[in-house]
Structures are given as structure tokens and as C-alpha cells.
Design an enzyme around this catalytic site. Structure first.
Site, PDB file in Angstrom:
ATOM      1  CG  ASP A 124      -1.874   1.154   1.208  1.00  0.00           C
ATOM      2  OD1 ASP A 124      -2.969   1.009   0.641  1.00  0.00           O
ATOM      3  OD2 ASP A 124      -1.519   2.231   1.776  1.00  0.00           O
ATOM      4  CG  ASN A 144      -5.032  11.213  -5.227  1.00  0.00           C
ATOM      5  OD1 ASN A 144      -4.448  11.351  -6.294  1.00  0.00           O
ATOM      6  ND2 ASN A 144      -5.509  10.042  -4.816  1.00  0.00           N
ATOM      7  CG  ASP A 176      -4.684   8.922 -12.240  1.00  0.00           C
ATOM      8  OD1 ASP A 176      -5.020   8.335 -11.187  1.00  0.00           O
ATOM      9  OD2 ASP A 176      -5.487   9.483 -12.995  1.00  0.00           O
ATOM     10  CD  GLU A 227      -4.590   4.164  -1.328  1.00  0.00           C
ATOM     11  OE1 GLU A 227      -4.809   4.520  -0.170  1.00  0.00           O
ATOM     12  OE2 GLU A 227      -5.429   4.280  -2.253  1.00  0.00           O
TER      13      GLU A 227
END
Length: 598
Positions: A473, A481, A490, A516
Site C-alpha cells: 500500500d 491526491n 495517477d 493505491e
């Protein structure tokens, strides 16, 4: 004037319509007159009723007044006020109803005045009685003025009623006359219309009958074999003239049609012979198409082509090329008809004139046309057939021989079937890629992971081999973000996915688990080796310096949870996933950027 059948029918219809309109107008007028009479009679009847009711109310009021004066009992006059009000209202209504008749209106006004005077007298006497002055009230009654007033009122009321009765009788006589007129009008009008319509129809139908008889007789003779019979095309009616001309034209063309039929029969016999010759090829094409549509791999497709094409086009060696969109090359997937491979292994679309021109290209005689670059120099006769689908190149059919005209049909059907099969196979490949890969990172998706993990667990259980599961993770990904935007996020996901992919062997399966999170399935790795690989990946990620639009994204780290499957775990995928997920949770809890083994 009325030469055509249409004009005759329109004429008859017009006459009938005019008569019906006239009759309807007369009936409507008579009906309106009768309705007016009925309404007028009801009006007069109502006037008569109101006059009678007014007199009745006056008499009732007078009787109650006399009873009260004689007995001094108030109960005798309990309805007196209502009678007075009713009489006043009705005499006023009467005056309004007779305004259409000046004489009656004048009488009604006189009756209204007399009634008001009489009611005034009665009201005053009742008022005296209610004050206890009965003697004074009785003395006014004894004078007798009330009888005179009532006599005048009754006389005026009788005059109004008598006049209304006379008017009612006269109007009823008029209504009866209208009824008689309506009955006669209906009977006479209908009779006239029936006679007129029958006469006109007889005139029209008689002309039609003669024309139809001539045409039916001629057609009957024609059907019995007399093809020289003709019909006079001047029948006195435009439509039948046209029908006669059409019949004559048909008869004239029949002989020519019979000759054409003989020629057509000959062509049909020839075509039938050709069809029988191609019947076996059609059956072969059908069998090939059925198998091509069921093919799933290039090897299966190649095997089907090599088995059927030599039977569809016997004696013609060839090769099939399929277009690789990634390299923009055509690769040979099948060849037949020769002990040595036919054609080159691969070619560029620009080296084939058929692909450049978008149509068939043949060299039927040595030097008869320009040769394609991909054809060997010692081959002087060949045929290239491009395979297209939706305007795009999907392949090339290369035949190392001349294709005769009688084989063109087979070639066209063969090309359609092969092109369809190539498109179908490409679609299957594309759909498979779309269903098992994550569109953002290009890694396998969660669906493929679950199917593969299930199979790997079964293999590990059966062969007693190692199976590891790594759940990873990205640390603080939400911060990326939020601060730099989802496009930056992205980019980070794609970069890390590429790093993970490069850190493991090709037979290890790297998946995007969601968001993620990533999941890696490894086989045949001992735990120590697996931890070392993950540690190398963790260290490599921590050294990354990522930039987006000129901005430094900062240090990117990942937390890892490692789980090894053994026979103590159930064979369901959820058990080992939970184990790896618990290890990942512990790594997050312990401070992130670390590896925890579950």
C-alpha cells in the site's frame, strides 16, 4: 363530359351530397322551429302557473289575516309573512316573464300594483292586530275595501291567464303543422334521393358492366390459349380504356417474354451446373467458417486454414498473413500446398501492392504487372488478396498461382470467412486483455488475481510447493491526491506499478488490488528470498524522486504485508488474503515504510 369512372362516381356522390345537405338543412330548420315552439309553450305555461300561484298566496294570506282578527290567536297568522313574500316574488317574476308581449306586460304591471296595494292593506291590518288593536283592525275589514281589491286582482289575473291560454292554443296548432310538414318532408325527400341515387347508379354500373364483360371475355380467351385476342381500347370510360391498353400491351409483350424465358432457362441450366460444381466447395466453406468462429488461438486458426483452403482452392499453394498492430507488420501464420514454406515469414504493408491499393493484385503472366516487394524473384505468377475489416487491414491471403475465373466466387467467400475469423480472434484477444488488466497501470486486475490465486493455491496444495502473497500500500497517497491532484496521483500509481513489475520475475503475478493497494502472487520462493526481494523493492521506491508539472512530489514509500500459504490455511483465497492484509495493517500501524510478515 363524364368520360372517366372517377368523374361519374364523383358526380353521383355530389348529387347525393347536395340532396342530403338540403334535406338536412330543411329538417334542421323544422327541428329548430319545433324546439322553439316547445320552449315558447313551456314559457307560457309557466306564466299561467305563476299567476295561479300568486292568487293562491294572496288568498292564503287574506285567510290567515281574517282568522287572526276573528280569533286573536297568533297561530292563525304564523305563515302570513311567508305568503306575502312569496306573492311579491311571484308577481315580480311574472312582470319579467311577459316583457316579450307589450299587452301582457301592461296587464302584469297593473296586477303587480294591485297586488302590492292589497298586500300593503293586509300587512297594516296584521300589524294593528299584533299591537293588540283588534277592534281597529276589524273596523278596517268591515269597510270592505279588501273584497274590491281582490276582485280587481282576480279579474286582472284571469285576463292574463286567458290571453296566455289563447296564445298557447294558437302556438300548438302551429307546432302540429310543423310536425306534419316535417313528416312529409322526410318521406318525400328520402323518396326523391332514393330514386335519384338508383338512377345514377344504374347509369354508371351499366357502363361498367359492358366494359368488364369485354375484358373478362378477352382474358378468358387469352387464358385458354388464344394469345392473339385483343380488346377495343375505346370503351367510353377513361379507366377501362387504360385497362384495355394495359391488357393489349401485356399480350404484345408475352411472346417476347416467352422467348426471354427460353434464354433464361438456358442460363439457369448453366448456372445450375456451376452451382453443382461449387456445391462441395460451399460445404467446405461452411465447415471451415464454423470451425474458424470456434477457434481461440492462432495455432488453431492456422490448423483450420491449412486443412480447408487446399480443398477449397485445390492445386494452389499459398500463405496467410495476419496484421500485428503493435509492430505494423504482417506475420505469416499458415502456409499450404508446398513442401517448402510459401512466401516470406513477415512483410511490411507498404511492400504489397494489394495492401497499398486496397484491392486484389495479380500477376498472371511473367512481367504482366508490377510485382510486390515481398514476392520472391523466381515467382512470376501470384495473387495477393487483402483482408479488411471496418476499413482496417487485418491480414493478407497470398496465392502462388493464377486464380481462374470460375474460382473467383470461392476466393471471395474464402476471404470473407478468413477476415471474419481474424477479426473475431482479435476481438477475443482485446476483450480478454480488457477483462484481466487494470486500464491505468496495465497490471492484472483484482478479478484476474482472484482466479489465478485460486488456481495457484490448488497447485501448491497438490504439489506441496511454496506460495507467497505480498500486499502493498502506498503511504500517504491521499496527501498526494489532495495536494497535487488526481492526475499526479495517477502518475505515481503508474510509476510504482512499473517498479513493482520490474522487481519480480515474469512468472510472478503483479495485480492492482484497488485504489493505491497492490498484490503480488509469487511461486517457488522461500520466505527469506521473498523478503529480500520485497526489501529491495521498498528501498528502491524510497529513493525515487517523483516530479509532476515541475513540482516535486516528495518521498514516496510503501508498506508491505507478506503471507505464505501452507496447509494449515483453508484453500479459499480469502484466508491468505486476510493474513497478508493483517500484516499490512500492522506495518501501517508500526510507522509505515516497512515489511511485516504475517
Amino acid at each position: 363530359m363524364l368520360h372517366s369512372l372517377t368523374s361519374r362516381i364523383v358526380f353521383v356522390g355530389s348529387i347525393v351530397s347536395v340532396n342530403l345537405v338540403c334535406l338536412s338543412g330543411l329538417l334542421l330548420s323544422a327541428s329548430n322551429s319545433m324546439i322553439s315552439s316547445f320552449e315558447w309553450n313551456a314559457h307560457r305555461q309557466k306564466i299561467t302557473e305563476i299567476v295561479s300561484e300568486t292568487l293562491s298566496d294572496l288568498r292564503e294570506a287574506q285567510a290567515e289575516e281574517r282568522g287572526y282578527l276573528l280569533t286573536t290567536d297568533p297561530s292563525f297568522a304564523k305563515d302570513f309573512d311567508d305568503r306575502v313574500a312569496s306573492a311579491l316574488a311571484k308577481v315580480n317574476m311574472l312582470e319579467q316573464l311577459v316583457q316579450d308581449n307589450p299587452i301582457q306586460h301592461e296587464r302584469a304591471q297593473s296586477l303587480q300594483i294591485a297586488t302590492n296595494e292589497r298586500l300593503d292593506t293586509l300587512t297594516k291590518q296584521i300589524a294593528l292586530a299584533r299591537q293588540g288593536r283588534f277592534d281597529e283592525a276589524r273596523s278596517r275589514v268591515i269597510i270592505g275595501q279588501g273584497r274590491v281589491n281582490m276582485a280587481i286582482i282576480a279579474q286582472k289575473a284571469d285576463e292574463i291567464r286567458q290571453t296566455e291560454q289563447e296564445l298557447l292554443i294558437a302556438r300548438e296548432a302551429t307546432a302540429r303543422a310543423h310536425v306534419t310538414w316535417n313528416r312529409n318532408l322526410v318521406i318525400g325527400g328520402c323518396l326523391i334521393i332514393v330514386l335519384l341515387v338508383n338512377g345514377l347508379l344504374y347509369f354508371v354500373l351499366n357502363g361498367m358492366r359492358r366494359s368488364v364483360s369485354q375484358i373478362v371475355r378477352a382474358m378468358s380467351d387469352f387464358g385458354n390459349g388464344n394469345r392473339t385476342v385483343r380488346v377495343d381500347d375505346q370503351m367510353g370510360c377513361t379507366e377501362f380504356d387504360m385497362l384495355a391498353q394495359g391488357y393489349n400491351t401485356m399480350a404484345e409483350r408475352l411472346n417476347a417474354a416467352m422467348q426471354a424465358q427460353e434464354a433464361s432457362d438456358y442460363k439457369l441450366l448453366k448456372a445450375n451446373t456451376e452451382l453443382k460444381r461449387n456445391n462441395e466447395a460451399m460445404e467446405l466453406l461452411g465447415e471451415m467458417a464454423h470451425r474458424l468462429q470456434a477457434a481461440r488461438t492462432s495455432d488453431e486458426l492456422s490448423a483450420i486454414i491449412c486443412a480447408f483452403v487446399p480443398r477449397v482452392l485445390p492445386g494452389i499453394p499459398g500463405a496467410l498473413y495476419t496484421h500485428n498492430h503493435t509492430t505494423n507488420q504482417l506475420e505469416r501464420i499458415a502456409h499450404w500446398g508446398s513442401s517448402t514454406p510459401v512466401g516470406c515469414e513477415g512483410l511490411h504493408p507498404s511492400s504489397c501492392w494489394a495492401l497499398r491499393l486496397g484491392q486484389s493484385h495479380s500477376v498472371n503472366t511473367p512481367g504482366g504487372d508490377v510485382s510486390c516487394q515481398h514476392v520472391d524473384s523466381n515467382v512470376s505468377i501470384y495473387h495477393c488478396e487483402p483482408l479488411f475489416a471496418s476499413g482496417e487491414v487485418v491480414g493478407l491471403l497470398y496465392l502462388q498461382s493464377h486464380v481462374a475465373e470460375e474460382n473467383r466466387f470461392r476466393l471471395v467467400a474464402l476471404v470473407e470467412n478468413i477476415a471474419s475469423a481474424l477479426v473475431n480472434q482479435n476481438l477475443q484477444k482485446d476483450l480478454l486483455e480488457q477483462t484481466i488488466h487494470d486500464p491505468l497501470t496495465g497490471l492484472y486486475n483484482r478479478r484476474y488475481m482472484e482466479e489465478t490465486l485460486n488456481a495457484e493455491i490448488a497447485t501448491a496444495s497438490r504439489n506441496n510447493t511454496a506460495l507467497g502473497l505480498i500486499m502493498a500500500d502506498i503511504d500517504h497517497f491521499k496527501h498526494i491526491n489532495d495536494e497535487f491532484g488526481h492526475d499526479a496521483g495517477d502518475m505515481v500509481l503508474r510509476t510504482i506499478a512499473n517498479e513493482i513489475q520490474n522487481s519480480f520475475r515474469s512468472n510472478d503475478i503483479v495485480c492492482r488490488f484497488g485504489g493505491e493497494e497492490f498484490l503480488i502472487i509469487t511461486t517457488s520462493h522461500p520466505l527469506n528470498t521473498l523478503i529480500q526481494r520485497v526489501e529491495n523493492l521498498r528501498a528502491s521506491l524510497s529513493r525515487l524522486e517523483l516530479h509532476y508539472n515541475g513540482r516535486v512530489l516528495g518521498k514516496t514509500t510503501m508498506s508491505f504485508g507478506v503471507a505464505m500459504w501452507d496447509k494449515s490455511l483453508p484453500t479459499e483465497t480469502t484466508a491468505i488474503i486476510r493474513k497478508a492484509d493483517a500484516a499490512l495493517y500492522q506495518a501501517k500501524k508500526d510507522g509505515r515504510d516497512r515489511i511485516v510478515v504475517g
